[in-house]
Design a protein around this motif. Structure first.
Motif, short mmCIF file in Angstrom:
data_model
loop_
_atom_site.label_atom_id
_atom_site.label_comp_id
_atom_site.label_asym_id
_atom_site.label_seq_id
_atom_site.Cartn_x
_atom_site.Cartn_y
_atom_site.Cartn_z
N PRO A 1 -35.98 14.59 133.88
CA PRO A 1 -35.83 16.18 134.17
C PRO A 1 -34.30 16.57 134.14
O PRO A 1 -33.39 15.71 134.21
CB PRO A 1 -36.13 16.21 136.02
N ALA A 2 -34.21 17.93 133.68
CA ALA A 2 -32.95 18.48 133.61
C ALA A 2 -32.22 18.39 134.85
O ALA A 2 -32.65 18.32 136.00
CB ALA A 2 -33.22 20.10 133.61
N ALA A 3 -30.78 18.03 134.67
CA ALA A 3 -29.87 17.86 135.86
C ALA A 3 -28.89 19.21 135.81
O ALA A 3 -28.28 19.46 134.80
CB ALA A 3 -29.19 16.59 135.52
N ASN A 4 -28.50 19.32 137.25
CA ASN A 4 -27.62 20.45 137.49
C ASN A 4 -26.94 19.46 138.49
O ASN A 4 -27.00 19.37 139.53
CB ASN A 4 -28.29 21.50 138.05
N LEU A 5 -25.69 18.88 137.78
CA LEU A 5 -24.70 18.18 138.61
C LEU A 5 -23.28 18.72 138.96
O LEU A 5 -22.66 19.21 137.93
CB LEU A 5 -24.44 16.76 137.81
N VAL A 6 -22.86 18.99 139.96
CA VAL A 6 -21.75 19.49 140.56
C VAL A 6 -20.83 18.39 141.07
O VAL A 6 -21.03 17.78 141.79
CB VAL A 6 -21.92 20.59 141.46
N PHE A 7 -19.92 18.23 140.18
CA PHE A 7 -18.79 16.95 140.60
C PHE A 7 -18.07 17.49 141.61
O PHE A 7 -17.36 18.50 141.06
CB PHE A 7 -18.05 16.32 139.42
N VAL B 1 -12.35 7.97 137.93
CA VAL B 1 -13.44 8.87 137.99
C VAL B 1 -13.53 9.86 136.43
O VAL B 1 -14.63 9.86 136.08
CB VAL B 1 -13.11 9.73 139.15
N LYS B 2 -12.18 10.12 136.05
CA LYS B 2 -12.31 10.73 134.79
C LYS B 2 -12.66 9.79 133.58
O LYS B 2 -13.51 10.32 132.75
CB LYS B 2 -10.72 10.99 134.47
N ALA B 3 -12.55 8.83 133.50
CA ALA B 3 -13.29 7.75 132.42
C ALA B 3 -14.54 7.73 132.56
O ALA B 3 -15.29 7.78 131.59
CB ALA B 3 -12.54 6.31 132.57
N ALA B 4 -15.32 7.43 133.83
CA ALA B 4 -16.61 7.46 133.96
C ALA B 4 -17.16 8.87 133.39
O ALA B 4 -18.23 8.93 132.91
CB ALA B 4 -16.99 7.29 135.48
N MET B 5 -16.50 9.79 133.90
CA MET B 5 -17.18 11.29 133.59
C MET B 5 -17.06 11.58 132.07
O MET B 5 -17.90 12.48 131.48
CB MET B 5 -16.36 12.41 134.25
N ASN B 6 -16.13 11.03 131.49
CA ASN B 6 -16.02 11.12 130.03
C ASN B 6 -17.26 10.62 129.28
O ASN B 6 -17.51 11.08 128.43
CB ASN B 6 -14.60 10.60 129.30
N GLN B 7 -17.75 9.45 129.94
CA GLN B 7 -18.61 8.68 129.23
C GLN B 7 -20.06 9.51 129.55
O GLN B 7 -20.67 9.73 128.58
CB GLN B 7 -18.88 7.16 130.04
N LEU B 8 -19.98 10.01 130.73
CA LEU B 8 -21.24 10.92 131.09
C LEU B 8 -21.44 12.12 130.29
O LEU B 8 -22.69 12.40 129.80
CB LEU B 8 -21.19 11.28 132.53
N ALA B 9 -20.24 12.70 129.63
CA ALA B 9 -20.45 13.92 129.14
C ALA B 9 -21.26 13.62 127.76
O ALA B 9 -21.62 14.54 127.09
CB ALA B 9 -18.86 14.47 128.59
N ALA B 10 -20.98 12.55 127.08
CA ALA B 10 -21.55 11.98 126.15
C ALA B 10 -23.16 11.94 126.27
O ALA B 10 -23.85 11.84 125.07
CB ALA B 10 -21.15 10.83 125.34
N GLU B 11 -23.72 11.65 127.22
CA GLU B 11 -25.02 11.50 127.44
C GLU B 11 -25.92 12.57 128.07
O GLU B 11 -27.24 12.43 128.33
CB GLU B 11 -24.98 10.33 128.63
N LEU B 12 -25.31 13.73 128.02
CA LEU B 12 -25.93 14.89 128.61
C LEU B 12 -27.01 15.46 127.81
O LEU B 12 -26.54 15.41 126.43
CB LEU B 12 -24.93 16.18 128.99
N GLY B 13 -28.13 15.81 128.15
CA GLY B 13 -29.20 16.63 127.08
C GLY B 13 -28.95 17.99 127.03
O GLY B 13 -27.99 18.77 127.81
N GLU B 14 -29.39 18.68 126.35
CA GLU B 14 -29.52 20.14 126.20
C GLU B 14 -29.66 20.76 127.52
O GLU B 14 -29.13 21.91 127.77
CB GLU B 14 -30.39 20.87 124.97
N GLN B 15 -30.66 20.65 128.34
CA GLN B 15 -31.01 21.13 129.37
C GLN B 15 -30.19 20.76 130.80
O GLN B 15 -30.27 21.37 131.69
CB GLN B 15 -32.62 20.75 129.75
#
Length: 173
Positions: free
Chosen positions: A36-42, A59-73
């Motif tokens: 499902p679409a995700a609305n994530l507030v860090f 934290v920044k390194a992990a979030m940089n990895q997450l940024a590449a995994e996001l979908g359009e939604q």
């Protein structure tokens, strides 16, 4: 009884008379098209104590990895707190914007987490995705020591927001 694949692993290490038990759980992988679409507030603690290499930089390194995994939604927002709370990144799935926001973060100041958690929940509520994952993800190394810090009041706020469909995940560093 579990109706889906779940990996469980455990190992034991004995040192002198002390035993260390490590348990690892891993749920099944949901195919990207079924997620499902995700609305994530860090909600990121950027107080002075988060400056250690195994805290805010991690934290920044992990979030940089997450940024590449996001979908359009999907949408990611970043709220920070130290002496005060502030919105660093409006909801987006733009990898470059997320990485620029992360690059701008540094540690310093006290820990006004109460203001931060209120702002994070407000951002999550304003950008709620019906039928999606709506979550505040708190990354911190300690207690709130400025503003709202009463344990019972925090629990009440978190439970109230959970009942609206916004959950909280806490990551300790």
């Amino acid at each position: 009884r579990i109706n889906h694949p779940l990996s469980v692993g455990a190992s034991t290490l004995t040192l002198n008379s002390t035993r260390i038990l490590r348990i690892g759980l891993r749920g099944y992988d949901l195919p990207r098209e079924e997620r499902p679409a995700a609305n994530l507030v860090f909600l990121l603690d950027v107080s002075g104590s988060m400056g250690d290499s195994d805290k805010l930089p991690l934290v920044k390194a992990a979030m940089n990895q997450l940024a590449a995994e996001l979908g359009e939604q999907d949408r990611v927002s970043i709220v920070v707190y130290a002496g005060a709370a502030g919105l660093v990144l409006e909801p987006t799935n733009d990898e470059r914007k997320i990485k620029r926001a992360l690059d701008s973060l540094s540690a310093g100041g006290s820990t006004a987490g109460g203001a931060g958690i209120k702002l994070a929940y407000q951002i999550a509520e304003d950008n709620m995705i019906k039928g999606g994952v709506n979550r505040v993800i708190l990354a911190t190394d300690g207690d709130f020591n400025v503003g709202l810090r009463d344990r019972d009041a925090l629990i009440e706020l978190i439970e109230k927001k959970r009942d609206t469909g916004i959950t909280l995940t806490t990551l300790g560093f």
